[in-house]
Design a protein around this motif. Structure first.
Motif, PDB file in Angstrom:
ATOM      1  N   SER A  34      -7.218  -4.498  -5.283  1.00  0.00           N
ATOM      2  CA  SER A  34      -6.481  -3.608  -6.186  1.00  0.00           C
ATOM      3  C   SER A  34      -7.437  -2.855  -7.100  1.00  0.00           C
ATOM      4  O   SER A  34      -7.250  -1.659  -7.365  1.00  0.00           O
ATOM      5  CB  SER A  34      -5.481  -4.415  -7.020  1.00  0.00           C
ATOM      6  N   THR A  50       0.836  -1.177   0.000  1.00  0.00           N
ATOM      7  CA  THR A  50       0.000   0.000   0.000  1.00  0.00           C
ATOM      8  C   THR A  50       0.874   1.231   0.000  1.00  0.00           C
ATOM      9  O   THR A  50       1.991   1.221   0.517  1.00  0.00           O
ATOM     10  CB  THR A  50      -0.912   0.032   1.243  1.00  0.00           C
ATOM     11  N   PRO A  94      -3.937   3.288  -2.615  1.00  0.00           N
ATOM     12  CA  PRO A  94      -4.128   2.171  -3.545  1.00  0.00           C
ATOM     13  C   PRO A  94      -3.373   0.937  -3.063  1.00  0.00           C
ATOM     14  O   PRO A  94      -2.288   1.042  -2.497  1.00  0.00           O
ATOM     15  CB  PRO A  94      -3.540   2.694  -4.862  1.00  0.00           C
ATOM     16  N   ILE A  95      -3.956  -0.209  -3.280  1.00  0.00           N
ATOM     17  CA  ILE A  95      -3.337  -1.481  -2.898  1.00  0.00           C
ATOM     18  C   ILE A  95      -2.792  -2.152  -4.153  1.00  0.00           C
ATOM     19  O   ILE A  95      -3.565  -2.553  -5.029  1.00  0.00           O
ATOM     20  CB  ILE A  95      -4.350  -2.400  -2.187  1.00  0.00           C
ATOM     21  N   ASP A  96      -1.472  -2.250  -4.253  1.00  0.00           N
ATOM     22  CA  ASP A  96      -0.823  -2.950  -5.353  1.00  0.00           C
ATOM     23  C   ASP A  96      -0.591  -4.405  -4.937  1.00  0.00           C
ATOM     24  O   ASP A  96      -0.248  -4.675  -3.788  1.00  0.00           O
ATOM     25  CB  ASP A  96       0.515  -2.306  -5.703  1.00  0.00           C
ATOM     26  N   SER A  97      -0.744  -5.322  -5.882  1.00  0.00           N
ATOM     27  CA  SER A  97      -0.602  -6.750  -5.577  1.00  0.00           C
ATOM     28  C   SER A  97       0.321  -7.400  -6.591  1.00  0.00           C
ATOM     29  O   SER A  97       0.127  -7.260  -7.796  1.00  0.00           O
ATOM     30  CB  SER A  97      -1.973  -7.447  -5.610  1.00  0.00           C
ATOM     31  N   TYR A 127      -2.633  -4.779 -10.104  1.00  0.00           N
ATOM     32  CA  TYR A 127      -2.583  -6.219  -9.832  1.00  0.00           C
ATOM     33  C   TYR A 127      -1.747  -6.860 -10.930  1.00  0.00           C
ATOM     34  O   TYR A 127      -2.034  -6.697 -12.112  1.00  0.00           O
ATOM     35  CB  TYR A 127      -3.988  -6.817  -9.803  1.00  0.00           C
ATOM     36  N   ARG A 165       2.189   7.917 -11.949  1.00  0.00           N
ATOM     37  CA  ARG A 165       1.345   6.868 -12.530  1.00  0.00           C
ATOM     38  C   ARG A 165       0.344   7.407 -13.547  1.00  0.00           C
ATOM     39  O   ARG A 165      -0.105   6.676 -14.420  1.00  0.00           O
ATOM     40  CB  ARG A 165       0.604   6.109 -11.428  1.00  0.00           C
ATOM     41  N   THR A 194      -9.420  -0.059  -5.046  1.00  0.00           N
ATOM     42  CA  THR A 194      -8.602   1.061  -4.557  1.00  0.00           C
ATOM     43  C   THR A 194      -7.810   1.752  -5.658  1.00  0.00           C
ATOM     44  O   THR A 194      -7.086   2.704  -5.381  1.00  0.00           O
ATOM     45  CB  THR A 194      -7.628   0.572  -3.472  1.00  0.00           C
ATOM     46  N   LEU A 212       2.584   7.937  -6.986  1.00  0.00           N
ATOM     47  CA  LEU A 212       1.216   8.156  -7.445  1.00  0.00           C
ATOM     48  C   LEU A 212       1.119   9.256  -8.487  1.00  0.00           C
ATOM     49  O   LEU A 212       0.307   9.179  -9.412  1.00  0.00           O
ATOM     50  CB  LEU A 212       0.313   8.483  -6.253  1.00  0.00           C
ATOM     51  N   PHE A 225       5.810  -1.213  -9.786  1.00  0.00           N
ATOM     52  CA  PHE A 225       5.382  -0.835  -8.435  1.00  0.00           C
ATOM     53  C   PHE A 225       6.207   0.286  -7.808  1.00  0.00           C
ATOM     54  O   PHE A 225       5.808   0.827  -6.777  1.00  0.00           O
ATOM     55  CB  PHE A 225       5.420  -2.058  -7.520  1.00  0.00           C
ATOM     56  N   GLY A 257      -5.365   0.358  -7.457  1.00  0.00           N
ATOM     57  CA  GLY A 257      -3.990  -0.108  -7.485  1.00  0.00           C
ATOM     58  C   GLY A 257      -3.703  -0.986  -8.693  1.00  0.00           C
ATOM     59  O   GLY A 257      -4.528  -1.125  -9.597  1.00  0.00           O
TER      60      GLY A 257
END
Length: 269
Positions: A174, A2, A156-159, A181, A205, A177, A202, A198, A179
């Motif tokens: 992801s 995150t 944002p949640i990156d996975s 994935y 991006r 939010t 922000l 990753f 993010g």
């Protein structure tokens, strides 16, 4: 992982909280595959150092996610401040992370002895991802409230998925939010994926062509076996979902010992 963009210095300053899955059952199975845990760390730790080298004001927090516990492993703010990172102490940071991870894995394995998880032999044992995610969100919230000038409340949640199967939970997290994935196709080049996808802040991006979500699985997972299901039973008290009728809700303890009419089985597709 995150990230929270910071207003303290400039738009490209970030607070990044990384959740690292240390599930020993998963990594034991992966040892015979393409990515043993040691090789995984050899690519992740340089990525963490690169985040600090990108901007001297960046802050990185690492949280380990085990099968019995979660804990902080590294916080660059507590390890000498945000201005102290340079090429000379990268080795010291790597050594600190490795030592604390080793201690955490040992402690997590000790907690598993005599438990139902140990008796199950690792079959279907999942990591405490919700616990580590809660710790990360609480940490970020604490930073938000630390003073008049604080990181912007955007998370944002990156996975990054290195296992053989996709994660419906992380796909949804992801997507919701905003993010990224990603399930890398070539794990021997994991660092390149991490750095190219990753590491961007922000603000940057909005100018990059990052991977877009494709075919997000919005189905729910049952609380009993952690499997994605199309149809299931829902506890009327806490809304926990089960793939089979239960006499008692394992989440809230409510009595469900009644004949399940057809109306109690609902579709989650």
């Amino acid at each position: 992982m995150t990230a929270a963009q910071s207003k303290l210095y400039s738009d490209d300053v970030s607070l990044i909280v990384v959740l690292l899955d240390t599930n020993p059952f998963f990594w034991a199975a992966s040892t015979s595959g393409n990515l043993p845990f040691s090789n995984f760390l050899n690519q992740v730790i340089p990525f963490l150092n690169s985040l600090l080298l990108l901007n001297q004001h960046n802050q990185v927090v690492l949280i380990a996610t085990g099968v019995n516990s979660c804990d902080y492993i590294y916080d660059s703010a507590e390890a000498g401040g945000r201005n102290s990172i340079d090429a000379a102490n990268v080795a010291a940071i790597s050594s600190t992370i490795l030592n604390r991870l080793e201690n955490f894995v040992t402690k997590d394995a000790r907690l598993a002895k005599g438990s139902d998880k140990a008796a199950a032999g690792g079959n279907g044992i999942s990591s405490l991802l919700s616990g580590s995610l809660s710790i990360a969100l609480c940490y970020i919230q604490r930073v938000f409230r630390s003073g008049a000038r604080h990181p912007e409340p955007r998370v944002p949640i990156d996975s990054c998925i290195v296992g053989p199967q996709h994660s419906a939970f992380l796909q949804q997290a992801s997507y919701i939010t905003g993010g990224v994935y990603l399930k890398p196709q070539h794990l021997d080049g994991l660092f390149q994926y991490l750095a190219a996808v990753f590491a961007s802040d922000l603000q940057s991006r909005s100018f990059l062509r990052l991977p877009k979500p494709v075919g997000v699985d919005f189905r729910a997972s049952c609380f009993c076996h952690k499997k994605t299901i199309d149809m299931g039973y829902v506890c009327s008290v806490c809304l926990s979902i089960f793939c089979k009728h239960q006499k008692m809700c394992s989440t809230c303890g409510s009595d469900l010992n009644q004949s399940p009419p057809d109306s109690t089985r609902v579709s989650r597709s």
